[in-house]
Scaffold this motif. Structure first.
Motif, PDB file in Angstrom:
ATOM      1  N   VAL A 116       9.258  20.470  23.987  1.00  0.00           N
ATOM      2  CA  VAL A 116       8.820  21.857  24.399  1.00  0.00           C
ATOM      3  C   VAL A 116       9.426  22.791  23.072  1.00  0.00           C
ATOM      4  O   VAL A 116       8.076  23.453  22.223  1.00  0.00           O
ATOM      5  CB  VAL A 116       9.029  22.584  25.308  1.00  0.00           C
ATOM      6  N   LEU A 140       8.584  32.586  30.641  1.00  0.00           N
ATOM      7  CA  LEU A 140       7.535  32.244  30.402  1.00  0.00           C
ATOM      8  C   LEU A 140       6.372  32.358  31.037  1.00  0.00           C
ATOM      9  O   LEU A 140       5.715  33.686  30.897  1.00  0.00           O
ATOM     10  CB  LEU A 140       8.018  30.489  31.124  1.00  0.00           C
ATOM     11  N   VAL A 200      14.570  26.165  26.212  1.00  0.00           N
ATOM     12  CA  VAL A 200      14.039  27.154  26.957  1.00  0.00           C
ATOM     13  C   VAL A 200      15.746  28.061  28.000  1.00  0.00           C
ATOM     14  O   VAL A 200      16.738  27.412  28.493  1.00  0.00           O
ATOM     15  CB  VAL A 200      13.344  26.909  28.662  1.00  0.00           C
ATOM     16  N   GLY A 219      11.178  30.776  25.682  1.00  0.00           N
ATOM     17  CA  GLY A 219      10.877  31.677  27.349  1.00  0.00           C
ATOM     18  C   GLY A 219      10.767  32.353  27.398  1.00  0.00           C
ATOM     19  O   GLY A 219       9.793  33.124  28.341  1.00  0.00           O
ATOM     20  N   GLU A 254       9.017  34.505  24.763  1.00  0.00           N
ATOM     21  CA  GLU A 254       8.236  34.553  23.858  1.00  0.00           C
ATOM     22  C   GLU A 254       7.286  35.844  24.180  1.00  0.00           C
ATOM     23  O   GLU A 254       6.685  35.873  25.187  1.00  0.00           O
ATOM     24  CB  GLU A 254       7.115  32.876  22.658  1.00  0.00           C
TER      25      GLU A 254
END
Lengths: 333, 333
Positions: free
Chosen positions: B11, B300, B78, B56, B58
């Motif tokens: 990811v 997230l 993350v 996570g 962002e």
């Protein structure tokens, strides 16, 4: 339903009030009827740009009001077209004597209400033109729509037409460049989860724990297929294929690649989507020369994404690059 | 778990690759070790700014790399601190001879790993200073943290210290202005829903259908209280009260009011929150002179929000207003 709201009936009014308070350097808001207008409107001698539609797609359209983009945005109730009255009021508020362009997403209610407002404005001596955005390649007709739906490509129409208006183009010329963008932009989306309209209190549709909807509309309208969840790259391929075939896009094209979040998707997922989309375009000899990634045309808290590709030429690229100062897009100023 | 991902193990690598491809005009990315660096780094004679932490959140931190803000960002897995190696590599990559400032959120792993990287950089002759952001007033100690947690106020530290570095301030001066922001910024958040870490595949905590967590951490760490869902205005009052009491903020203060989305909250809800927060501040004689609303420090797809208030003075306001050009914040350039 868990939401940060007070009375569901007041969601739009309170959000617009908050928006006006947060961005008083860029916009002012009218509360009765409800619309958002550029702080310095009307700009004398400039074509005025008005868009609008149901709320719940923010930052579309209020987040795009300001220098170099829209002059006004008219938010309806959530997922409900605004009535002609506020559209007319916004049209009058931005009329600087050079005419007003309505940028309308292709939904039956929006088209009808903008048309009525345009007729009323014309009766008051304002020169109004309209363009209809219908970039969604997923389905031909849909819930609420005859013909293709207008989705995230609308952002690109508003930016580029806004730049043309800002540089002093005539109403005919601004309408022509908007039509050119509409003819060269295509989009398709996917939903992983439904969204919840505040006054409804429950999901606009249902999806099983392992299901996604390919070709979803921005109000949760059905798309092309309901399938089992797949890896991101496979989903991107399902969205990008129909987009690229449609115009079609061909080897040597220069494009703007726009990966849009539906509201509830983490940004790292949008960039995973962007990575694959850029890879596919490169494989096909299509060059990505401009990009946009983020939540720009949302469906409340829906998890999902849409991909938009716009074929660029020197004129469109230069209008895209022109300065803009809005709540949601800002550069060069 | 429904996410737009391929292999959960990839990811961060795939998202960083997509980020680099989307923003090649602003950044370049290193893949081994993983970090994001300003395209023109190192800038000779300028203090380099490095931040980082678990992914996570962002656009934090990669979205803030560019002119007038960070020189590099180091994303860990993350919700997991990056190791010293990539932090050291990023530090070396941005060293323009005037020293490097590490901006670290107060989590035990981040503090330790940035400290180790700073020691290693110092051994190679780079002058490194660190500041620790701890703006969350919710709890004193927490899961992963001794002392207060660093949350959305970090964005304001990065913007203002970045502007100071860009105008040519010395390492001591940039560190001092960062410390000043840290001393004057306070935050508190609320979660309506948990978030799902990709490699875990399930929610980081659970909340009943009618429950919210007041004082949530950005990794889902427990806050002050788990209560029944309330109207947005009441929730805002619960967040803003402890913030305003803490420094305390007083009548006559000029502030920046920042309403942050946790990732899955519709934008109209953030503006409903902003509206009430601005109203409370006005009632208390505190003047909102700058604003920021949007998803800037996320968890997230968590639904929720945090409120951040920064006490401004002429120097901080002018540094806030200075030009910035990053993927997530851009103006004046």
């Amino acid at each position: 339903m868990k939401k940060l709201v007070n009375d569901p009936k007041n969601v739009v009014a309170e959000a617009v009030a908050g928006f006006g308070a947060a961005h008083a350097d860029i916009v002012r808001v009218s509360t009765d009827p409800v619309y958002i207008v550029r702080g310095d409107a009307p700009v004398s001698g400039k074509v005025g740009l008005v868009s609008g539609g149901g709320s719940g797609h923010e930052p579309l359209h209020g987040g795009f009001v300001g220098f170099g983009m829209l002059d006004a945005a008219v938010p309806g109730a959530v997922f409900t077209s605004p009535t002609p009255d506020p559209i007319l009021a916004a049209t009058k508020a931005v009329d600087g004597g050079a005419g007003v362009l309505h940028i309308v997403k292709n939904y039956t209610g929006d088209v009808l209400n903008f048309e009525t407002a345009a007729d009323l404005a014309a009766a008051e001596g304002i020169d109004v033109r309209s363009v209809i955005v219908n970039d969604d390649v997923a389905v031909k007709d849909s819930l609420y729509t005859a013909g293709r739906r207008g989705v995230a490509g609308t952002v690109l129409v508003e930016k580029i037409a806004g730049a043309a208006a800002e540089r002093g183009d005539s109403l005919d010329a601004v309408a022509a460049v908007a039509e050119k963008v509409i003819s060269q932009v295509r989009s398709m989306g996917v939903a992983l989860t439904p969204c919840v309209v505040p006054h409804a209190g429950e999901g606009s549709f249902t999806l099983a724990d392992d299901e996604i909807e390919i070709g979803i509309g921005i109000h949760g309208e059905p798309g092309r297929a309901r399938i089992k969840l797949e890896p991101a790259d496979a989903i991107v391929d399902r969205l990008l294929g129909p987009i690229l075939e449609d115009i079609p896009f061909v080897r040597g094209d220069q494009v703007l690649l726009f990966v849009n979040g539906m509201g509830g998707t983490p940004q790292i997922e949008l960039y995973i989507v962007f990575r694959r989309a850029a890879e596919v375009l490169a494989e096909q000899g299509i060059t990505v020369v401009r990009t946009l990634v983020g939540n720009f045309t949302t469906s409340l808290e829906m998890q999902g994404t849409s991909i938009t590709v716009l074929k660029l030429d020197d004129e469109l690229t230069s209008l895209w690059d022109a300065p803009v100062q809005t709540a949601a897009l800002r550069w060069g100023r």
